[in-house]
Write an enzyme that holds these catalytic residues in place. Sequence first.
Site, mmCIF file in Angstrom:
data_model
loop_
_atom_site.group_PDB
_atom_site.id
_atom_site.type_symbol
_atom_site.label_atom_id
_atom_site.label_comp_id
_atom_site.label_asym_id
_atom_site.label_seq_id
_atom_site.Cartn_x
_atom_site.Cartn_y
_atom_site.Cartn_z
ATOM 1 N N HIS A 1 55.874 67.382 -2.131
ATOM 2 C CA HIS A 1 57.192 66.883 -1.700
ATOM 3 C C HIS A 1 57.086 66.236 -0.322
ATOM 4 C CE1 HIS A 1 61.767 67.749 -1.964
ATOM 5 N NE2 HIS A 1 61.552 66.711 -1.180
ATOM 6 N N LEU B 1 57.489 59.340 2.401
ATOM 7 C CA LEU B 1 56.663 58.405 3.186
ATOM 8 C C LEU B 1 57.451 57.178 3.630
ATOM 9 C CD1 LEU B 1 53.242 58.593 1.295
ATOM 10 C CD2 LEU B 1 53.904 59.700 3.433
ATOM 11 N N ARG B 2 58.670 57.033 3.107
ATOM 12 C CA ARG B 2 59.633 56.002 3.562
ATOM 13 C C ARG B 2 59.237 54.559 3.266
ATOM 14 N NH1 ARG B 2 63.208 59.639 3.436
ATOM 15 N NH2 ARG B 2 63.499 60.982 5.249
ATOM 16 N N ASN C 1 62.813 58.283 -3.233
ATOM 17 C CA ASN C 1 64.023 57.701 -2.607
ATOM 18 C C ASN C 1 63.700 56.683 -1.520
ATOM 19 O OD1 ASN C 1 63.068 59.679 -0.866
ATOM 20 N ND2 ASN C 1 65.096 60.320 -0.193
ATOM 21 N N HIS D 1 66.413 68.597 -7.230
ATOM 22 C CA HIS D 1 67.072 68.898 -5.948
ATOM 23 C C HIS D 1 68.377 69.599 -6.320
ATOM 24 C CE1 HIS D 1 68.607 67.649 -1.817
ATOM 25 N NE2 HIS D 1 69.711 68.008 -2.430
ATOM 26 N N ASN E 1 68.521 69.217 4.505
ATOM 27 C CA ASN E 1 69.159 69.484 3.230
ATOM 28 C C ASN E 1 68.110 69.935 2.219
ATOM 29 O OD1 ASN E 1 71.032 69.622 1.220
ATOM 30 N ND2 ASN E 1 71.115 67.424 0.838
ATOM 31 N N ASP F 1 58.582 68.855 2.203
ATOM 32 C CA ASP F 1 59.784 68.033 2.347
ATOM 33 C C ASP F 1 59.744 67.257 3.665
ATOM 34 O OD1 ASP F 1 62.142 66.756 1.784
ATOM 35 O OD2 ASP F 1 63.417 68.520 1.960
ATOM 36 N N HIS G 1 62.572 60.592 10.310
ATOM 37 C CA HIS G 1 63.784 59.815 10.603
ATOM 38 C C HIS G 1 63.632 59.136 11.950
ATOM 39 C CE1 HIS G 1 66.253 60.828 7.209
ATOM 40 N NE2 HIS G 1 65.918 62.096 7.333
#
Lengths: 446, 312
Positions: A74, A77-78, A108, A195, A294, A321, A325
């Site tokens: 999980h 890597l954006r 995502n 999730h 989250n 996770d 950011h």
Amino acid sequence: MSGLANEPAVDRAGEREIVLRDIRLMGDRQAVDIRFADGRIAAIGATAVAEADPQAQILDVAGRIGLPGLVDLHTHLREPGREDAETIETGCQAAALGGYTAVHAMANTQPVADTAGVVEQVWRRGREVGLCDVIPVGAVTIGLSGERLAELAAMAESAARVRVFSDDGICVSDPLLMRRALEYVKAFDGVIAQHAQEPRLTVEAQMNEGALSGELGLTGWPAVAEEAIIARDVLLAEHVRSRLHVCHLSTRGSVEVVRWAKARGIDVTAEVTPHHLMLTEELARSYDPLYKVNPPLRTVDDVHAVREGLADGTIDIVATDHAPHAHEDKDCEWGAGAFGMLGLQTAIGVVAATMVEPGHLTWADVAQRMSVVPARIGRVEGQGRPLAVGEPANMVIIDPDAPWLVSADQMASRSQNTPFVEHTLPASVWATFLRGRPTVLSGALV
Amino acid sequence: MKHLLSASDLTRDDAVSLLDTAAELASVTDRAVKKLPTLRGRTVANLFFEDSTRTRLSFEAAAKRLSADVITFTAKGSSVSKGETLKDTALTLEAMGAQVIVLRHHASGAAQRLAQSGWIEASVINAGDGTHEHPTQALLDAYTLRQHLREGAGDLEGLSVVIVGDILHSRVARSNVALLTTLGARVTLVAPPTLVPVGVQTWPCEVSFDLDEALVGADAVMMLRVQTERMTAAYFPSVHEYSRRYGLDSARAARMPDHAVVLHPGPMNRGMEITAEVADGPRALIVDQVANGVSVRMAVLYHVLSSQEGAP
């Protein structure tokens, strides 16, 4: 073909053998020597040195602990889309420094990894970087919108060989869609990583719901919103005889539901994050969104429950996770802050502090929970393998007695949002090897 | 007192001292020239990310009566509505010389974050943060109660105060529970169970679902505004049912002790949580609350600014 599924097609001829002297495999009391050649473990014991190539690089491990390279199920890597927060390259650097030889890149991104094209792009970029295996996770639904299934089989059959599917960040809350997804992935031995967050019970939720959220005036994220989805999903998995993976489980009730499901023989696995093993909701008192995540940080009782669950095997694995950011998305008021925390570089240290030092897990247990089982859940070939002759030489070497004070500027990520700043973690990564080649030596990228 | 972020940061002595200062400053309001030179040359910035005409005007009036310069930023028609962040707006105001930032923000904890993030040096006064706190409202409520029930001096020892309405989303309720109990009052919260926060049993107050029962022996009742968005979100079946069970009409008010008073932080939904007869009736102190708000905010500005270096 070498038989190593993710091995980049490079010429390994002339690459030096590596001999590691005095290494405690799986935390054994007895140290041995081990030799890597051609990307594999060539020898363990006396022959490791005796039969080594004269040009071999010899490293004195000085009794540090060798485990199979860690596998994260999980990771965010954006890339593509938010390269200002993380790239595949910087994320893989963080992974290597954290002892990982494989990471699952969550879907995502922008665009969402919901087609064979996107997952192959991520997978290829991971191979180019070459610091760890990047295994894409495919979205369950198109655009993570929770409405129509993405082309799951196309992703499974692509070069990226996707086996884990998740809308992570968003719950597949429609029970019929979840049922169909669980059924559909059976055709290619896939797994749905859920999730678990009932969306109607968590509208605008900001932190764990309890006395503290009431006091702080932050909208609550109740435990029942997680537990109700897990309960529903394990029953669905049982009904359609498929397998389910529960992402970042965070409450005592969730541990109890999974324990019950396993006792019933349901094919469910579960993960816990390092931050849920160590941190509590009390950190929200600062209103610093560094601690906004989250599912949210929970109570001390929940922390004890997830540690117990990880110790007794109810929770199968630790998954980071890792959620980078950009600075401005955390340098703001709580409500405007983004959910998520870095995790790759600090994971093994947090597990050492919360599980190994208190005696809940041995290092061999850690290998199961951070390498062997995550590789098995993800059906990853060539990772999470035993440390035995002939196996791929994927390994992390951990210094169990090298405490380090975490600071944000040590993070290799493009982002610095680690919640463990100012924490002293008891163990650190000394070296990481990906198929016999060092990616990290003496705690630094090679 | 560098900042005023939460009513729970105030000790009983702090709170009484603020109320005493407010009482002294209130006498200015009775003069022909309603102005003191106390804060001449100091700059107060009102930063309102949320519309709140009455709180903003009250802080403006308070600052001006103390001769401070006032800069006002409100959400509409400013850089805030163009997406400028809290941090950048605060930096801008400080660059313009603001020594105090009075902040109203929709995010709980925004005032604390602004004060503790290291972004600015200025003092921060919380003028309402999300569903967290509204400490100057609690101070003006305490002032009003003290004025009418304790002859304008000391604390509120032994008073019984009932707070009715949307406790879950109310910053007024949170600040009042903290401050009134610090001052020695007994507080009872009354609301439908859907509008009571989880964990309220840990608060230093009683909770009841029955308004009539709670009003027996109450010295004061504070009616909270029910936001229109709550009315359609399944917290209660209908406005009528809410009014019947939790509204204050003259029949209910008549059952309170003779000396008991009625407060409302405004703006009111007449006919919803309070009827016009009660709101305009002899027990209501709603207009007094507004007047006292200016005095209390003068006191807060004075205490905060006089704690700063180089203070007058």
